[in-house]
Each structure stands twice: as C-alpha cells, then as structure tokens.
Design a protein around this motif. Structure first.
Motif, PDB file in Angstrom:
ATOM      1  N   SER A 312       6.962 -15.074 -25.562  1.00  0.00           N
ATOM      2  CA  SER A 312       7.294 -13.773 -26.338  1.00  0.00           C
ATOM      3  C   SER A 312       7.509 -14.281 -27.960  1.00  0.00           C
ATOM      4  N   GLU A 313       6.867 -13.693 -28.839  1.00  0.00           N
ATOM      5  CA  GLU A 313       7.227 -13.754 -30.510  1.00  0.00           C
ATOM      6  C   GLU A 313       8.009 -12.528 -30.804  1.00  0.00           C
ATOM      7  N   THR A 314       8.323 -11.462 -29.849  1.00  0.00           N
ATOM      8  CA  THR A 314       8.766 -10.325 -30.265  1.00  0.00           C
ATOM      9  C   THR A 314      10.293 -10.497 -30.925  1.00  0.00           C
ATOM     10  N   GLU A 315      10.468  -9.953 -32.038  1.00  0.00           N
ATOM     11  CA  GLU A 315      11.928 -10.322 -32.773  1.00  0.00           C
ATOM     12  C   GLU A 315      12.913  -9.402 -32.295  1.00  0.00           C
ATOM     13  N   THR A 316      14.109  -9.861 -31.847  1.00  0.00           N
ATOM     14  CA  THR A 316      15.112  -8.944 -31.383  1.00  0.00           C
ATOM     15  C   THR A 316      16.120  -9.019 -32.763  1.00  0.00           C
ATOM     16  N   PHE A 317      15.914  -9.486 -33.876  1.00  0.00           N
ATOM     17  CA  PHE A 317      16.804  -9.638 -34.978  1.00  0.00           C
ATOM     18  C   PHE A 317      15.991  -9.415 -36.284  1.00  0.00           C
ATOM     19  N   VAL A 318      16.233  -8.480 -37.250  1.00  0.00           N
ATOM     20  CA  VAL A 318      15.637  -8.414 -38.622  1.00  0.00           C
ATOM     21  C   VAL A 318      16.811  -8.274 -39.487  1.00  0.00           C
ATOM     22  N   ALA A 319      16.466  -9.113 -40.309  1.00  0.00           N
ATOM     23  CA  ALA A 319      17.339  -9.156 -41.949  1.00  0.00           C
ATOM     24  C   ALA A 319      16.288  -8.899 -43.052  1.00  0.00           C
ATOM     25  N   GLY A 320      16.707  -8.159 -43.968  1.00  0.00           N
ATOM     26  CA  GLY A 320      15.807  -8.084 -45.043  1.00  0.00           C
ATOM     27  C   GLY A 320      16.435  -7.308 -46.218  1.00  0.00           C
ATOM     28  N   LYS A 321      15.640  -7.355 -47.401  1.00  0.00           N
ATOM     29  CA  LYS A 321      15.928  -6.802 -48.705  1.00  0.00           C
ATOM     30  C   LYS A 321      15.178  -5.789 -49.084  1.00  0.00           C
ATOM     31  N   PHE A 322      15.526  -4.669 -49.144  1.00  0.00           N
ATOM     32  CA  PHE A 322      14.779  -3.671 -49.787  1.00  0.00           C
ATOM     33  C   PHE A 322      14.962  -3.655 -51.140  1.00  0.00           C
ATOM     34  N   VAL A 323      13.859  -3.187 -52.072  1.00  0.00           N
ATOM     35  CA  VAL A 323      14.181  -2.826 -53.601  1.00  0.00           C
ATOM     36  C   VAL A 323      13.596  -1.597 -53.739  1.00  0.00           C
ATOM     37  N   ASN A 326      13.466   2.485 -59.112  1.00  0.00           N
ATOM     38  CA  ASN A 326      13.750   3.713 -60.128  1.00  0.00           C
ATOM     39  C   ASN A 326      14.665   3.413 -60.981  1.00  0.00           C
ATOM     40  N   PHE A 327      15.034   4.367 -61.918  1.00  0.00           N
ATOM     41  CA  PHE A 327      16.065   3.945 -62.908  1.00  0.00           C
ATOM     42  C   PHE A 327      17.568   3.722 -62.304  1.00  0.00           C
ATOM     43  N   ARG A 328      17.776   4.490 -61.272  1.00  0.00           N
ATOM     44  CA  ARG A 328      19.314   4.461 -60.719  1.00  0.00           C
ATOM     45  C   ARG A 328      19.360   3.115 -59.946  1.00  0.00           C
ATOM     46  N   TRP A 329      18.384   2.887 -59.254  1.00  0.00           N
ATOM     47  CA  TRP A 329      18.758   1.369 -58.394  1.00  0.00           C
ATOM     48  C   TRP A 329      17.805   0.087 -58.865  1.00  0.00           C
ATOM     49  N   SER A 330      17.509   0.221 -60.103  1.00  0.00           N
ATOM     50  CA  SER A 330      16.589  -0.907 -60.533  1.00  0.00           C
ATOM     51  C   SER A 330      17.449  -2.405 -60.506  1.00  0.00           C
ATOM     52  N   GLY A 331      17.241  -3.339 -59.651  1.00  0.00           N
ATOM     53  CA  GLY A 331      17.905  -4.418 -59.761  1.00  0.00           C
ATOM     54  C   GLY A 331      18.967  -4.554 -58.722  1.00  0.00           C
ATOM     55  N   VAL A 332      19.094  -3.469 -57.919  1.00  0.00           N
ATOM     56  CA  VAL A 332      20.279  -3.608 -56.894  1.00  0.00           C
ATOM     57  C   VAL A 332      19.461  -3.847 -55.441  1.00  0.00           C
ATOM     58  N   PRO A 333      19.898  -4.807 -54.773  1.00  0.00           N
ATOM     59  CA  PRO A 333      19.276  -5.029 -53.333  1.00  0.00           C
ATOM     60  C   PRO A 333      19.961  -4.172 -52.521  1.00  0.00           C
ATOM     61  N   PHE A 334      19.160  -3.624 -51.580  1.00  0.00           N
ATOM     62  CA  PHE A 334      19.596  -3.009 -50.344  1.00  0.00           C
ATOM     63  C   PHE A 334      19.526  -3.910 -49.111  1.00  0.00           C
ATOM     64  N   TYR A 335      20.335  -4.468 -48.675  1.00  0.00           N
ATOM     65  CA  TYR A 335      20.324  -5.546 -47.468  1.00  0.00           C
ATOM     66  C   TYR A 335      20.302  -4.935 -46.169  1.00  0.00           C
ATOM     67  N   VAL A 336      19.620  -5.102 -45.189  1.00  0.00           N
ATOM     68  CA  VAL A 336      19.745  -4.475 -43.861  1.00  0.00           C
ATOM     69  C   VAL A 336      19.579  -5.575 -42.874  1.00  0.00           C
ATOM     70  N   ARG A 337      20.460  -5.359 -41.908  1.00  0.00           N
ATOM     71  CA  ARG A 337      20.622  -6.013 -40.877  1.00  0.00           C
ATOM     72  C   ARG A 337      20.691  -5.493 -39.572  1.00  0.00           C
ATOM     73  N   THR A 338      19.907  -5.940 -38.610  1.00  0.00           N
ATOM     74  CA  THR A 338      19.879  -5.253 -37.215  1.00  0.00           C
ATOM     75  C   THR A 338      19.638  -6.015 -36.143  1.00  0.00           C
ATOM     76  N   GLY A 339      20.012  -6.007 -34.664  1.00  0.00           N
ATOM     77  CA  GLY A 339      19.840  -6.707 -33.805  1.00  0.00           C
ATOM     78  C   GLY A 339      20.030  -6.533 -32.442  1.00  0.00           C
ATOM     79  N   LYS A 340      19.870  -7.043 -31.622  1.00  0.00           N
ATOM     80  CA  LYS A 340      20.246  -7.210 -30.000  1.00  0.00           C
ATOM     81  C   LYS A 340      21.144  -8.369 -29.872  1.00  0.00           C
TER      82      LYS A 340
END
Length: 505
Positions: A312-323, A326-340
């Motif tokens: 299996s190549e199915t991921e049980t964990f994801v971490a990432g950065k959303f950007v 817009n004016f309010r959030w320009s330059g602020v990374p939203f990091y996410v992390r989830t997993g089994k």
C-alpha cells in the motif's frame, strides 16, 4: 419547550453510525423535550427485522444513558422498521404508505427528514425514488441529511450534488461534518468576535502562523478496506481541517446568521491558494505508520493491518502548509497535521503570535545568557478536553529577569462536558430547526475538493518511497522539517514529554 413535529426516515438504520450516534442523540432530544409525542422514526435497511427487534436494538443503544424502563419503552415505541432495498421501486411505495400512516397517527404536519446513513453510491438513487414515488408530495418541510464522504473528488462530488439538487433545494440539503457540531469549534467564533483584543490582532500584523492538529492514537482498526480508498487527505483534510481553517480565516460576518457566516466561509476557502504540483511537493508531506512501541506496548504497522494491501501507498498521515491570498492573511502560513496512530488523541488549534520587536531582557543583568522569549500562543482545545489557554512570558520568581512561560487557562469541567450536547445531537436539532449554519454548503464542498484534488493528483504521480513514522509518534521527520525551514516549530509536541519519561522509544 418547543416540541418538534417530524418523521425521521433513516436509510442504513442497522449500521454502526445509527446505533452509536443517531439513536442516542435522538433519545437525548427526547429527554430534553425537543421530541415529545409528535415524532416517529422509520428505520430501513436490508436486514429482515421486525418492529420488535428494531425497538430492542434501539433500547440497547441508549442503555448507557440510563433511561428508566418506562422512558426506554415510551421512546422506542416511536420506532418502526421496514426491510428495504434502496434500488427496488416497489419498496418505496411500501415506505410511502407507512410514512403517510405515521404522519396521520402522530399528527406530523407532513414534516419529513431523511437521513442517508449509508454509502454515497446510493444517494442519487434514494432521492430520485423519494420524488418519483410521491414521498415529498405532502405539506411541511422535506430535508435530507447526508454523511461524508461527499464524493471522492470534485467531479464525483459535482455529479452527486446535481443528483440531489434535482430533488432538494440547497437550503434543504444538510451535509454533515460532525466537527462543526463540537462545542469548541463553535467557540472559535465566540473567542474571535466577542473579544476585541483578539479580533483586533487576528491578522498578519500580529500572527506568525496558525497550526491545526487532528491526531488519532488509533490505527485503522477494521476499516482498512475503506481507508485504502480514502487515506488521511480525503478522510480528514478535505472536510474537517478545511472547515476549521475557514472558521479561523473568515472575515467577521455582518451578522451571526447562517447566510452571513456561509458567505464569509466561502470567501475564505476561495482565497486558499490552489497549488501547482511543484508547490505541493514543497508544502505537503505524507507518510504511513510503521511498527512502534509506546508505554511498553508494541503496535503493528499499517501494511500489516486487516484488509490493507501489503504494498500500500496510502497515506495515514498528512502535514502541510496552506496559504491564504488576501490582505488579512498574506504571509501567514496555516500548518495542518493529521494522522492515525499518533502519540495522543487530540484536536487542538495553536494561534502563534509574533514576537516583540526587541527582546529587552536578552542580556539583562542576572539573567540566563542570551535568553530567548517564547512566542505568545492561544491554544483552543477541541477534544478530548475542551477549553483554551493563552501562554505569556512572565518573570521567574527570584533575582534577575529570567523569563518563564505562564499559562492563563480554562478547561471545561468533567461535569460541564458530561452535560454538553454531543455533536450529532446538536446537528440533528439544527436540522429540525432548519438552521444550516453548522453544515457545509455546496460551494464550500466544491472549493475544498478543488484545493485537495491538486494535492491528491500530485501524489498519485509521485511514486517515490513513502516516508514512515513509528506508530504512536507525531509523524515523520519531514513534518518537522516543513516548519523548521520557515523558522517555526510545532507547538504541540507530546513526544518530548513521553521521551523524557522513557515511555517512548
């Protein structure tokens, strides 16, 4: 007391969701007086149960709520069962006959709420038959509650939505994301919009980064077959995480109403950058749990779980950065992390504020050499505990100016939590009230899929070796590198606590 008149029809009435969540939630509404006498529940599934068998099952599912025998009997008497093949037109005629009889018996005024607690493959078939066989041709409201997953990508979600939208209006479609029913998720808006010192700083001038964590300590259990087709990205990021992100990132609504909140959430999701494949590789990490040892107990790897492909190549964990562009959030990374199979079960949000421009205590007389200030962090605890904390830098007791992080903290007591409505209870009451605030609109679902599809497609084209992380740890090294290259770190780091106590290898 505001008694609701309604006929519930639950498709998938013998399933795990109905028994674990729906029946106990309905009983709580019954106990609180939202459902009294003028309600009925039809359960449908393929099993050849009788009304008596069904009612006995219902009584078993609510036993943990300790009803009196009279309470359990009175509640379960409102339940009726029909063995049903969702693809057999004749069965809908029988269902209509029973529905009309119960409508008259309990004086329900034609109010009907259909709960589709089964595979999305059947949603289109069910709603088409509800219309063709005249089950919606009565006075009163007709609403449908739909469980996730809503599609497997944007295209399948769009097709599914078109099938449902030919029968039900958008305002009558309630797409459940049970995270939106959680008390502290709803509290995000209260913390922001009822406290000026937070809302005035809720922007890129004061916030360094935002971290959203949804961690599960369990593995895939018996759901290996389902998980192989889903993976952590579709199972958690496309729905729960992006919904929480939208609540954190949205602009203040004109009024705290379903329409105005929805408008702002959609705008926030539309501002999330849709990555190119190259950006996906730079900003997202996936991994799979391998064998691990925690508190002296051995845990197996994902590939050895039941119904999981050995390659299996199915991921049980994801971490990432959303950007967010817009004016309010320009330059602020939203990091996410989830997993089994992560270290601990927990859902928490960390709002990390920018440091003071100058650390005047850095070389004060009598302090630690070259001492650094910890960032101020607002933490919202969603589960298993509920509450929030704010970390500040204060002076350590004693000579000099050694700085020490201190926490202003509130946690809901066990008594409060035991009396807090369960997420499904709140969401079902919202649906009865016709309030779609805590459900997902099609435009939100569509944009979430557009964002996630490019990540999934990039990964499907990448056949490099999937990073591994030992079971019961907080993910692979790559997830830590993701933040370190931006000069940040994960605020929630339970591994350190366990390693200090020799409970984690």
């Amino acid at each position: 007391m505001n008694e609701k008149k309604v006929l519930f029809t639950i498709f998938g009435a013998t399933g795990d969701l109905a028994q674990r969540k729906l029946y106990p939630s309905l009983f709580r509404l019954y106990r609180k007086g939202d459902l009294v006498e003028s309600f009925a529940i039809i359960g449908t599934a393929r099993r050849p149960w009788s009304n008596e068998v069904y009612r006995d099952i219902v009584k078993e599912t609510i036993a943990g709520l300790e009803p009196t025998p009279e309470e359990a009997e009175a509640f379960s008497s409102h339940f009726y069962y029909q063995s049903h093949d969702v693809q057999d037109t004749e069965h809908y005629n029988t269902l209509k006959k029973l529905s009309d009889e119960l409508d008259e018996k309990y004086q329900l005024d034609g109010n009907r709420l259909f709960y589709l607690a089964m595979s999305p493959n059947f949603f289109g078939t069910i709603v088409a038959h509800l219309q063709s066989q005249g089950m919606l041709e009565v006075d009163g409201y007709h609403r449908v509650i739909i469980e996730k997953p809503f599609g497997t990508d944007y295209e399948t979600a769009r097709q599914l939505n078109e099938e449902i939208a030919t029968v039900f209006n958008e305002e009558d479609i309630y797409r459940i994301d049970h995270y939106l029913g959680k008390e502290m998720v709803q509290n995000i808006s209260a913390i922001r919009f009822a406290n000026n010192f937070f809302e005035s700083m809720w922007n890129n001038r004061f916030i360094d980064n935002i971290q959203i964590n949804i961690a599960e300590d369990l593995g895939v259990e018996e759901r290996g077959g389902y998980y192989e087709k889903s993976g952590a990205l579709k199972d958690m990021v496309q729905n729960h995480i992006l919904q929480v992100l939208a609540l954190l990132a949205m602009e203040p609504p004109v009024a705290f109403s379903e329409k105005e909140i929805r408008v702002e959430k959609i705008k926030a999701l539309e501002a999330v950058r849709v990555y190119t494949p190259e950006e996906v590789a730079k900003n997202f990490v996936r991994a799979q749990y391998s064998t691990g040892k925690f508190k002296g107990e051995d845990f197996t790897g994902y590939k050895n779980e039941l119904n999981v492909d050995a390659n299996s190549e199915t991921e049980t964990f994801v971490a990432g950065k959303f950007v967010i562009d817009n004016f309010r959030w320009s330059g602020v990374p939203f990091y996410v992390r989830t997993g089994k199979r992560l270290t601990e079960k927990g859902t928490r949000i960390n709002i990390v504020f920018k440091q003071v421009p100058v650390n005047v205590f850095k070389s004060a007389i009598g302090t630690k050499s070259n001492q650094q200030l910890e960032p101020n962090v607002l933490t919202i605890y969603i589960q298993p505990t509920e509450g929030f904390s704010l970390s500040l830098n204060g002076k350590e007791v004693g000579p000099g100016f050694n700085m020490l992080p201190i926490h202003l903290e509130h946690r809901n007591s066990s008594e409060v939590m035991s009396n807090t409505p369960e997420a499904y209870e709140k969401l079902m009451l919202d649906a009865l009230n016709g309030d779609g605030t805590n459900f997902t609109h099609w435009d939100e679902v569509a944009q979430s899929w557009r964002v996630v599809d490019v990540i999934r497609q990039a990964w499907d084209q990448d056949h490099s070796v999937l990073p591994q992380y030992p079971a019961r740890t907080m993910g692979p090294k790559e997830a830590y590198d993701l933040l370190e290259k931006d000069g940040f770190k994960w605020i929630w780091a339970p591994d350190e606590w366990y390693r200090e106590r020799n409970l984690l290898d």
